[in-house]
Write a protein that holds these residues in place. Structure first.
Motif, short mmCIF file in Angstrom:
data_model
loop_
_atom_site.label_atom_id
_atom_site.label_comp_id
_atom_site.label_asym_id
_atom_site.label_seq_id
_atom_site.Cartn_x
_atom_site.Cartn_y
_atom_site.Cartn_z
N UNK A 252 0.74 -1.14 0.03
CA UNK A 252 0.01 0.01 -0.13
C UNK A 252 0.99 1.31 -0.04
N UNK A 253 1.85 1.19 0.88
CA UNK A 253 2.67 2.47 0.76
C UNK A 253 3.70 2.83 -0.60
N UNK A 254 3.45 1.83 -1.30
CA UNK A 254 4.17 2.05 -2.68
C UNK A 254 3.40 2.97 -3.67
N UNK A 255 1.98 3.47 -3.19
CA UNK A 255 1.09 4.10 -4.17
C UNK A 255 1.19 5.59 -3.81
N UNK A 256 0.97 6.34 -4.64
CA UNK A 256 0.79 7.92 -4.31
C UNK A 256 -0.67 8.09 -3.83
N UNK A 257 -1.30 9.39 -3.37
CA UNK A 257 -2.73 9.56 -3.34
C UNK A 257 -3.30 10.47 -4.29
N UNK B 270 -7.38 13.82 -2.20
CA UNK B 270 -7.23 13.08 -0.89
C UNK B 270 -8.31 12.07 -0.96
N UNK B 271 -9.00 11.76 -1.73
CA UNK B 271 -9.88 10.74 -1.71
C UNK B 271 -9.15 9.31 -2.03
N UNK B 272 -9.82 8.09 -1.98
CA UNK B 272 -9.26 6.89 -2.11
C UNK B 272 -9.62 6.60 -3.66
N UNK B 273 -8.37 6.06 -4.31
CA UNK B 273 -8.80 5.78 -5.67
C UNK B 273 -9.82 4.47 -5.86
N UNK C 91 2.77 1.61 -9.21
CA UNK C 91 3.44 1.47 -7.78
C UNK C 91 4.92 2.18 -8.07
N UNK C 92 5.44 2.71 -6.77
CA UNK C 92 6.72 3.31 -7.06
C UNK C 92 7.54 2.58 -6.01
N UNK C 93 8.84 2.42 -6.58
CA UNK C 93 10.06 1.74 -5.96
C UNK C 93 9.57 0.37 -5.62
N UNK C 94 8.70 -0.17 -6.59
CA UNK C 94 8.47 -1.81 -6.28
C UNK C 94 8.84 -2.43 -7.62
N UNK C 95 9.55 -3.68 -7.77
CA UNK C 95 10.03 -4.13 -8.81
C UNK C 95 8.85 -5.19 -9.42
N UNK C 96 8.33 -5.25 -10.68
CA UNK C 96 7.32 -5.94 -11.11
C UNK C 96 8.25 -7.29 -11.38
N UNK C 97 7.08 -8.46 -10.96
CA UNK C 97 7.59 -9.81 -11.23
C UNK C 97 7.54 -10.22 -12.58
N UNK C 98 8.61 -10.54 -13.09
CA UNK C 98 8.69 -10.88 -14.29
C UNK C 98 9.68 -12.22 -14.66
#
Length: 326
Positions: A37-42, A46-49, A71-78
């Motif tokens: 959850x903490x890898x996503x911006x807002x 201010x509302x939830x996506x 997602x920010x700073x998160x490596x995609x699984x390939x």
């Protein structure tokens, strides 16, 4: 019985669900992005996506079912270990959330052909999916039974349920181009010919990387494959590069010409194990249109058929297999 067919792909999450007595399942498609959850911006307001699907994996809060480039700073699984990754588990739980069933009597999913032939990998996936899953605190889903098949089998079952094609006594090559891999199986007399079936890693992700490199070469700046993937998913024909709109199609066309023959060469080599040439080629899966031209060029004398709504073909077939089970 409550039946779910789930295809946790590298690019898209596809779910088919419903009671076994219904003639056809409901289907849902979501992007296969998943990260803590903490890898996503807002949002600016201010509302939830609304598109966020929130689940819990190993005690951590995850967001799933969104474009991977969100997602920010998160490596995609390939990689081949995708089915044991936390991203996969988050998407699996997101699929259960979308199905909206507290108890699932039969769940069917698939693995790439070479991974399916790995008995230990298959057993591990069945063991993980069977039983009680905590999707969110207080929200539980109980899965009674799980079946795992090779990925293209779902697409083939979907094809024969929707086609009037005469396939009796036919030898059929089923090709399933996905994001991470292109899988194929040969089916004849209701049997899978394992030695003529296989997996290639020269798949849609490689094609998009090639198109991305071509765009970067022409325009002098990097464009990620994920940006192209997201644009195509949204049926966009252009993408913004340095403040200008450029057409995507010409770059995809060149990339297909380069990548497509590599895949068809691998398939043709595997068919040398067959006593007779295949009679029909069936294209299934979300990447089918990317490689249709290359397959037609590789098999000019054969009938090449494409399933309806090909992106859902595997999960619909999985559901049908589950609905037919006792």
């Amino acid at each position: 019985m409550n039946i779910v067919g789930i295809d946790v792909g590298y690019s898209n999450l596809k779910v088919a669900y419903g009671r076994n007595e219904t003639p056809s399942p409901k289907t849902i498609l979501r992007p296969a992005g998943a990260a803590p959850e903490d890898r996503f911006g807002s949002r600016l307001d201010g509302k939830d996506s609304e598109e966020f699907l929130r689940v819990v994996v190993n005690g951590k809060k995850f967001i799933a079912g969104v474009s991977p480039d969100r997602a920010q700073m998160w490596s995609r699984s390939l990689h081949a270990e995708y089915s044991s990754s936390e991203s996969y588990q988050a998407l699996f739980k997101a699929g259960l959330l979308l199905a909206g069933m507290e108890q699932i009597d039969m769940l069917v999913t698939g693995l790439p052909v070479l991974q399916y032939l790995d008995e230990q990998r298959k057993k591990s996936l069945i063991n993980y999916m069977t039983g009680i899953h905590e999707i969110l605190p207080g929200k539980i889903v109980d899965i009674k039974k799980v079946k795992v098949v090779s990925q293209p089998i779902g697409g083939f079952l979907d094809f024969i349920s929707r086609s009037n094609e005469d396939i009796e006594d036919a030898s059929i090559l089923v090709i399933d181009p996905g994001f991470f891999s292109v899988d194929w199986v040969v089916i004849s007399n209701d049997e899978i010919h394992k030695h003529s079936s296989g997996t290639s890693l020269t798949a849609s992700s490689v094609l998009l990387e090639e198109a991305s490199a071509l765009i970067s070469k022409d325009h002098g700046t990097g464009i990620s494959a994920e940006m192209l993937e997201n644009a195509i998913r949204q049926n966009k024909t252009t993408i913004m590069v340095l403040g200008q709109r450029i057409e995507i199609a010409p770059y995809l066309r060149i990339a297909r010409k380069s990548i497509g023959p590599v895949i068809t060469e691998e398939i043709q080599k595997s068919l040398r194990n067959e006593n007779k040439m295949v009679d029909i080629v069936v294209m299934v899966g979300g990447g089918a249109t990317f490689f249709m031209e290359a397959v037609k060029e590789a098999f000019p004398r054969l009938k090449i058929l494409l399933t309806q709504d090909a992106v859902f073909s595997n999960c619909r077939g999985f559901w049908m297999l589950g609905a037919a089970s006792e």
